[in-house]
Design an enzyme around this catalytic site. Structure first.
Site, PDB file in Angstrom:
ATOM      1  CG  ASN A   7      -1.969   0.962   1.279  1.00 40.78           C
ATOM      2  OD1 ASN A   7      -1.900   1.965   0.567  1.00 40.78           O
ATOM      3  ND2 ASN A   7      -2.971   0.732   2.102  1.00 40.78           N
ATOM      4  CE  LYS A  14       0.009   3.312   6.668  1.00 37.94           C
ATOM      5  NZ  LYS A  14      -1.331   3.882   6.726  1.00 37.94           N
ATOM      6  NE  ARG A  98      -5.077   3.169  -1.422  1.00 41.27           N
ATOM      7  CZ  ARG A  98      -4.617   4.339  -0.971  1.00 41.27           C
ATOM      8  NH1 ARG A  98      -3.435   4.410  -0.382  1.00 41.27           N
ATOM      9  NH2 ARG A  98      -5.327   5.411  -1.110  1.00 41.27           N
ATOM     10  CG  HIS A 186     -10.554   7.449   0.355  1.00 38.70           C
ATOM     11  ND1 HIS A 186     -10.953   8.721   0.665  1.00 38.70           N
ATOM     12  CD2 HIS A 186      -9.214   7.402   0.563  1.00 38.70           C
ATOM     13  CE1 HIS A 186      -9.898   9.446   1.030  1.00 38.70           C
ATOM     14  NE2 HIS A 186      -8.831   8.662   0.972  1.00 38.70           N
ATOM     15  CG  HIS A 214     -11.684   7.166   4.060  1.00 37.02           C
ATOM     16  ND1 HIS A 214     -11.231   5.867   4.109  1.00 37.02           N
ATOM     17  CD2 HIS A 214     -10.580   7.943   4.105  1.00 37.02           C
ATOM     18  CE1 HIS A 214      -9.899   5.860   4.175  1.00 37.02           C
ATOM     19  NE2 HIS A 214      -9.485   7.131   4.167  1.00 37.02           N
ATOM     20  CG  ASN A 217      -3.164  12.498   6.782  1.00 33.66           C
ATOM     21  OD1 ASN A 217      -3.230  13.453   7.568  1.00 33.66           O
ATOM     22  ND2 ASN A 217      -2.390  11.452   6.999  1.00 33.66           N
ATOM     23  NE  ARG A 247      -5.242  15.236  -0.482  1.00 36.92           N
ATOM     24  CZ  ARG A 247      -5.580  13.965  -0.562  1.00 36.92           C
ATOM     25  NH1 ARG A 247      -6.492  13.575  -1.437  1.00 36.92           N
ATOM     26  NH2 ARG A 247      -5.025  13.057   0.207  1.00 36.92           N
ATOM     27  CD  GLU A 340     -10.378   3.971  12.170  1.00 39.14           C
ATOM     28  OE1 GLU A 340      -9.446   3.694  12.956  1.00 39.14           O
ATOM     29  OE2 GLU A 340     -10.322   3.726  10.950  1.00 39.14           O
ATOM     30  CD  GLU A 390      -6.847   1.969   2.142  1.00 37.25           C
ATOM     31  OE1 GLU A 390      -5.711   2.204   2.594  1.00 37.25           O
ATOM     32  OE2 GLU A 390      -7.595   2.840   1.681  1.00 37.25           O
TER      33      GLU A 390
HETATM   34  P1  ADP Z   1      -4.220   8.426   6.061  1.00 34.95           P
HETATM   35  O1  ADP Z   1      -5.307   9.057   5.274  1.00 34.95           O
HETATM   36  O2  ADP Z   1      -2.866   8.991   5.763  1.00 34.95           O
HETATM   37  O3  ADP Z   1      -4.254   6.903   6.098  1.00 34.95           O
HETATM   38  P2  ADP Z   1      -5.231   8.276   8.783  1.00 34.95           P
HETATM   39  O4  ADP Z   1      -6.443   7.524   8.413  1.00 34.95           O
HETATM   40  O5  ADP Z   1      -4.225   7.608   9.653  1.00 34.95           O
HETATM   41  O6  ADP Z   1      -4.481   8.912   7.554  1.00 34.95           O
HETATM   42  O7  ADP Z   1      -5.717   9.617   9.501  1.00 34.95           O
HETATM   43  C1  ADP Z   1      -4.786  10.560   9.917  1.00 34.95           C
HETATM   44  C2  ADP Z   1      -5.504  11.690  10.585  1.00 34.95           C
HETATM   45  O8  ADP Z   1      -6.286  11.181  11.686  1.00 34.95           O
HETATM   46  C3  ADP Z   1      -4.524  12.668  11.197  1.00 34.95           C
HETATM   47  O9  ADP Z   1      -4.404  13.779  10.374  1.00 34.95           O
HETATM   48  C4  ADP Z   1      -5.144  13.067  12.502  1.00 34.95           C
HETATM   49  O10 ADP Z   1      -5.610  14.392  12.356  1.00 34.95           O
HETATM   50  C5  ADP Z   1      -6.378  12.207  12.650  1.00 34.95           C
HETATM   51  N1  ADP Z   1      -6.478  11.648  14.020  1.00 34.95           N
HETATM   52  C6  ADP Z   1      -5.872  10.549  14.526  1.00 34.95           C
HETATM   53  N2  ADP Z   1      -6.207  10.387  15.821  1.00 34.95           N
HETATM   54  C7  ADP Z   1      -7.051  11.405  16.137  1.00 34.95           C
HETATM   55  C8  ADP Z   1      -7.749  11.803  17.323  1.00 34.95           C
HETATM   56  N3  ADP Z   1      -7.646  11.112  18.462  1.00 34.95           N
HETATM   57  N4  ADP Z   1      -8.528  12.899  17.264  1.00 34.95           N
HETATM   58  C9  ADP Z   1      -8.653  13.612  16.115  1.00 34.95           C
HETATM   59  N5  ADP Z   1      -8.014  13.287  14.978  1.00 34.95           N
HETATM   60  C10 ADP Z   1      -7.231  12.206  14.984  1.00 34.95           C
END
Ligand code: ADP
Length: 413
Positions: A7, A14, A98, A186, A214, A217, A247, A340, A390
């Protein structure tokens, strides 16, 4: 069957190894091996973390000069070093990748051959950061694992069921001939979450309408009806729709014309501004990480407060848009880093829909235990938190494709 999943992100790589049985369940088993490379700022060495199922670990800085060299180091960790998972590369029976952009032709995963690779390269024009790294991953697997079957699982494929009214931009008709239409992204996780939500609530996908949010980031929503995506917020590129970490999401296209005229911005300037200098980071000036933006907002940082307010406004508007495309709703799902982990975002997103009878249980929302229903008992719509899986979804889709190609009914080795 041992399936390796690659990924590739724009600044991370990853990798997971799974044992995938035929007819594998939606719930992921623990990975046999997991590895991740993160690239820091330019000139800094990349960091590599590996862990196998015996709990053996490697954490090191790698001074690889190229991305490919770092990925090769990671792949060798599967059979060499302090945390291996297999005795020889030949134990790995398939590799799933992916692939972010599959364009119009891929509605389902595809076994990678020269033609598929060429099509992926063609779409690198639209998703350059991702598709190029993914092609490199395919080549490196070929080099180290020989002729193992490789499968492309596309982030766009799930959205190929969008009705034309949702997929076509109201630009000149000639855009369609150039492939300029709404693809959505996504899709691997939107599909997984829609299926998992139906399963959690004891519904069959055919009778189920769900909005999957979803929020990582990158952020996007999907409207899923009868197991098919019928609308989504990302479009031709992963820039359309919601506000994200760096973005902008959708902005008036007239702004771009104005900026290009006034400051003589080039396409590369606009790309940098919209993709890397906007969103939570651009508005707050604090961070692209919502945790840091929220912490600053709580301490009275006004730009951070504004960034959160705009993020929430856009998210609510997006949910309203998906709702209109579905014409009704059984469940709202929150997934990925923000979805989440942020009770504030979930509560804020649900609030305007209270008039429909959609209500959260505040205690459950504050602390969901794993994948959980956090709606109030009498809510008209269920609200679920589902962890993004994923890599497991890619491994399952890879196994399904290989089994169907061999004419095996699901559930038989
Ligand atoms: P990616 O899209 O790169 O896979 P993730 O799904 O890991 O990213 O999401 C990353 C984002 O999740 C980070 O930018 C962070 O802002 C947010 N995040 C992670 N934990 C928390 C939390 N406890 N509260 C609010 N935002 C969180």
């Amino acid at each position: 069957m041992k399936i390796l999943v690659l990924n590739s992100g724009s600044s991370s790589q990853k990798c997971r190894l799974y044992q995938v049985a035929p007819g594998a369940p939606l719930d992921p088993p623990p990975a046999l091996w997991r590895a991740e490379i993160e690239w820091g700022l330019a000139q800094e060495p990349a960091s590599l973390r590996i862990e196998n199922s015996r709990g053996e670990r490697i954490e090191e800085r790698i001074d690889a000069t190229t991305r490919a060299a770092a990925v090769e180091r990671m792949l060798r960790g599967l059979w060499e070093g302090a945390a291996p998972a297999v005795r020889a590369p030949s134990e790995i029976q398939a590799v799933g990748h992916r692939i972010v952009h599959g364009g119009a032709e891929f509605r389902a995963p595809a076994r990678i051959d020269a033609r598929v690779l060429q099509a992926i390269a063609h779409h690198a024009e639209i998703a350059p950061l991702h598709n190029r790294a993914e092609i490199e991953g395919v080549r490196l697997v070929e080099k180290h694992l020989g002729s193992v079957p490789q499968v492309a699982v596309f982030d766009t494929a799930f959205h190929r069921t969008l009705p034309r009214s949702a997929a076509v931009y109201p630009g000149p008709y000639a855009w369609l001939d150039e492939g300029i239409e709404r693809y959505g992204f996504h899709g691997i996780n939107h599909r997984y979450c829609a299926e998992r939500a139906a399963r959690m609530l004891g519904k069959t996908p055919a009778e189920f309408r769900v909005i999957t949010c979803h929020l990582g980031n990158g952020c996007s929503l999907a409207a899923v009806s009868g197991g098919h995506s019928v609308d989504t917020t990302m479009g031709f590129t992963p820039l359309e729709g919601l506000m994200m970490g760096t973005r902008s999401g959708s902005v008036d296209p007239g702004i771009l014309i104005h900026l290009a005229r006034k400051h003589r911005y080039t396409p590369d300037d606009l790309d940098r501004i919209l993709n890397r200098e906007s969103g939570l980071l651009g508005l707050s000036g604090v961070s692209s990480d919502l945790r840091e933006v929220l912490a600053a907002a709580r301490q009275g940082h006004s730009r951070a407060g504004l960034a959160f307010d705009v993020f929430l406004h856009r998210l609510r508007a997006g949910i309203g848009w998906m709702l209109a495309s579905l014409g009704g709703l059984d469940a709202l799902v929150f997934t990925a880093g923000i979805g989440e982990n942020s009770p504030d975002v979930r509560a804020g997103a649900c609030e305007p829909f209270a008039f429909l009878g959609l209500r959260l249980d505040p205690a459950k929302n504050a602390d969901p235990a794993g994948d959980a229903d956090v709606a109030a008992g009498d809510s008209s719509v269920r609200v679920l938190v589902i962890r993004a899986q994923e890599d497991w979804a890619i491994a399952r889709e890879c196994r399904q494709l290989l089994d169907s190609a061999q004419g095996k009914p699901p559930g038989r080795e």
